[in-house]
Design a protein around this motif. Structure first.
Motif, PDB file in Angstrom:
ATOM      1  N   GLY A  24       0.803  -1.212   0.000  1.00 49.62           N
ATOM      2  CA  GLY A  24       0.000   0.000   0.000  1.00 49.62           C
ATOM      3  C   GLY A  24       0.835   1.261   0.000  1.00 49.62           C
ATOM      4  N   LEU A  25       1.921   1.275   0.777  1.00 50.34           N
ATOM      5  CA  LEU A  25       2.760   2.469   0.832  1.00 50.34           C
ATOM      6  C   LEU A  25       3.580   2.636  -0.447  1.00 50.34           C
ATOM      7  N   SER A  26       3.925   1.518  -1.105  1.00 55.42           N
ATOM      8  CA  SER A  26       4.626   1.620  -2.395  1.00 55.42           C
ATOM      9  C   SER A  26       3.723   2.292  -3.426  1.00 55.42           C
ATOM     10  N   LEU A  27       2.445   1.923  -3.442  1.00 53.74           N
ATOM     11  CA  LEU A  27       1.521   2.552  -4.370  1.00 53.74           C
ATOM     12  C   LEU A  27       1.322   4.022  -4.013  1.00 53.74           C
ATOM     13  N   SER A  28       1.241   4.329  -2.715  1.00 52.49           N
ATOM     14  CA  SER A  28       1.112   5.721  -2.292  1.00 52.49           C
ATOM     15  C   SER A  28       2.278   6.554  -2.807  1.00 52.49           C
ATOM     16  N   TYR A  29       3.468   6.003  -2.743  1.00 53.31           N
ATOM     17  CA  TYR A  29       4.658   6.702  -3.249  1.00 53.31           C
ATOM     18  C   TYR A  29       4.461   7.091  -4.711  1.00 53.31           C
ATOM     19  N   HIS A  30       4.038   6.143  -5.536  1.00 49.20           N
ATOM     20  CA  HIS A  30       3.900   6.407  -6.967  1.00 49.20           C
ATOM     21  C   HIS A  30       2.717   7.331  -7.275  1.00 49.20           C
ATOM     22  N   LEU A  69      12.345  -1.154  -2.249  1.00 49.10           N
ATOM     23  CA  LEU A  69      11.080  -0.441  -2.250  1.00 49.10           C
ATOM     24  C   LEU A  69      11.283   0.909  -2.926  1.00 49.10           C
ATOM     25  N   PRO A  70      10.236   1.477  -3.528  1.00 46.40           N
ATOM     26  CA  PRO A  70      10.425   2.692  -4.330  1.00 46.40           C
ATOM     27  C   PRO A  70      11.047   3.840  -3.536  1.00 46.40           C
ATOM     28  N   GLY A  71      12.170   4.343  -4.058  1.00 48.24           N
ATOM     29  CA  GLY A  71      12.874   5.429  -3.407  1.00 48.24           C
ATOM     30  C   GLY A  71      13.573   5.041  -2.133  1.00 48.24           C
TER      31      GLY A  71
END
Length: 437
Positions: A24-30, A69-71
């Protein structure tokens, strides 16, 4: 953006993300990168499963370098090591702080359902903090919801302590005496090892889980498989197609720097191995006589993976310091044992390690199969605007790893953005419509 309180639940959000874990937080990042309004709803607290559903000696089974994880890629000093529980939680806490998602914790999503177009379309979302609407919804709560415990557990003697793998913490948390571990997947094999290393007498009911080597020909097997692009193979190209999603993960461990888990060696050291648990009569458990076959099949997978690495090395002319080898069984069961009397064996505790069932009953959309699993293509369902993220083999084998989750989240962010832009396009006026004769 600070974490929100339940009282700050919006009346409408462009995107509702259900689940505040790494998916969920990975999608929030994008979504933040694209300026898309959204809210993340978490029943407990962010990263709850990592903090509360892992035993004390838990560590990653994939090397640290795969934490991408993203970033927020792993930046420690041991990329080929295996983070322990506290280190994993510190890594994830850093990711949470970096993403700074519009997160509301302590809110249970009770119902998600599509709304009729005449009612505005999108989805109605009912929660413990109130109701709101969303244009699109992403279910990022994983697929491990309901612990599986067989009904025969209800008939076990009251004096036997029973815990599921998600509740197990350490050997000292169980009463003195022998322990039966049921299931030999990643959790079962590692918990059996944890108890074995703590000096406990362990009985293990072995299933059909495959195994793999930790290191082979001078390198971690995960490194070899990554080089060979095994983690990039999409589900539709796998020989089993979607059937691969039912496969049990290979058992191996990152404990103490990483090593194989060899159940035969455990047996030679005193662990008692049985076949699949089948029934209970009084205080006597009944098992299938399939232990030898299960061990042989696990070794066959082990040797098969190593053989594929050998072919890759030969094909690409790679110089290695270690020659090819084949695992040879060091212990074989003298006979199949079909029964085990709990009292005679001194068993005081049972750890159930036979997995979880999904529970998506709160998602009222026609996208599920007869077993309650969502139908999707790379997380995109046939219900416009409804997506799933964070499931095993969502798209590739890597989908169950931090790096794969990041890739899947990016893909869904692009799909969400594309649908949003289409819906924002103005409708053609009557005079713009083509004329037909």
């Amino acid at each position: 953006m600070p974490t929100l309180s339940p009282s700050q639940l919006p009346s409408h959000s462009s995107v509702a993300i259900v689940g505040g874990g790494q998916a969920g937080l990975s999608l929030s990042y994008h979504l933040q990168q694209r300026g898309i309004d959204h809210v993340v709803l978490e029943k407990h607290h962010a990263m709850h499963a990592w903090q509360n559903q892992r035993w004390d000696n838990f560590c990653l089974v994939t090397p640290n370098w795969q934490c991408k994880l993203p970033g927020h890629e792993y930046s420690g000093s041991d990329p080929h090591g295996f983070m322990k529980k506290d280190e994993i939680n510190a890594y994830l806490a850093g990711f949470r702080a970096k993403v700074d998602a519009p997160l509301i914790e302590g809110v249970t999503v009770r119902r998600v359902a599509p709304r009729a177009q005449q009612a505005g379309g999108g989805f109605g979302v009912s929660t413990s903090a109130g109701d709101f609407t969303a244009d699109q919804v992403v279910v990022a709560s994983g697929g491990y919801h309901l612990p599986i415990i067989p009904r025969l557990a209800e008939r076990l003697p009251a004096g036997i302590t029973q815990v599921h793998s998600e509740q197990y913490r350490n050997a000292a948390s169980l009463p003195e005496g022998a322990v039966l571990v049921v299931g030999s997947g990643q959790s079962g094999s590692q918990i059996a090892e944890d108890l074995h290393l703590a000096g406990r007498k362990v009985f293990l009911a072995v299933g059909n889980a495959p195994r793999c080597a930790r290191f082979y020909r001078g390198k971690d097997v995960v490194d070899w498989l990554a080089d060979m692009h095994y983690y990039d193979m999409p589900v539709h190209e796998h020989p089993l197609r979607e059937g691969v999603r039912d496969n049990t993960n290979h058992y191996v461990t990152g404990r103490d720097g990483g090593r194989d888990i060899d159940l035969r060696r455990f047996a030679s050291e005193g662990m008692e191995l049985y076949g699949v648990l089948k029934g209970l009569e009084g205080t006597t458990l009944q098992f299938a006589c399939d232990l030898a076959r299960s061990l042989d099949q696990a070794d066959q997978v082990y040797n098969g993976i190593n053989a594929s690495i050998d072919k890759y090395i030969e094909k690409n002319g790679i110089a290695t310091t270690e020659p090819a080898s084949v695992y040879q069984a060091t212990w074989v069961p003298a006979q199949e044992r079909a029964t085990l009397d709990l009292a005679a064996a001194g068993i005081t505790a049972i750890v159930w390690c036979i997995g979880f069932q999904p529970d998506f009953r709160w998602v009222e959309a026609p996208v599920f199969d007869g077993r309650g699993h969502p139908g999707h293509v790379r997380g995109v369902t046939q219900q416009p605007g409804l997506y799933f993220l964070g499931l095993p083999w969502l798209y590739t084998w890597g989908s169950g790893r931090f790096s794969g989750v990041a890739r899947d989240a990016l893909y869904l962010a692009e799909k969400i953005d594309a649908l949003r832009l289409r819906e924002e396009e103005p409708n053609e006026s009557a005079e713009d419509m083509p004329a037909y004769s």
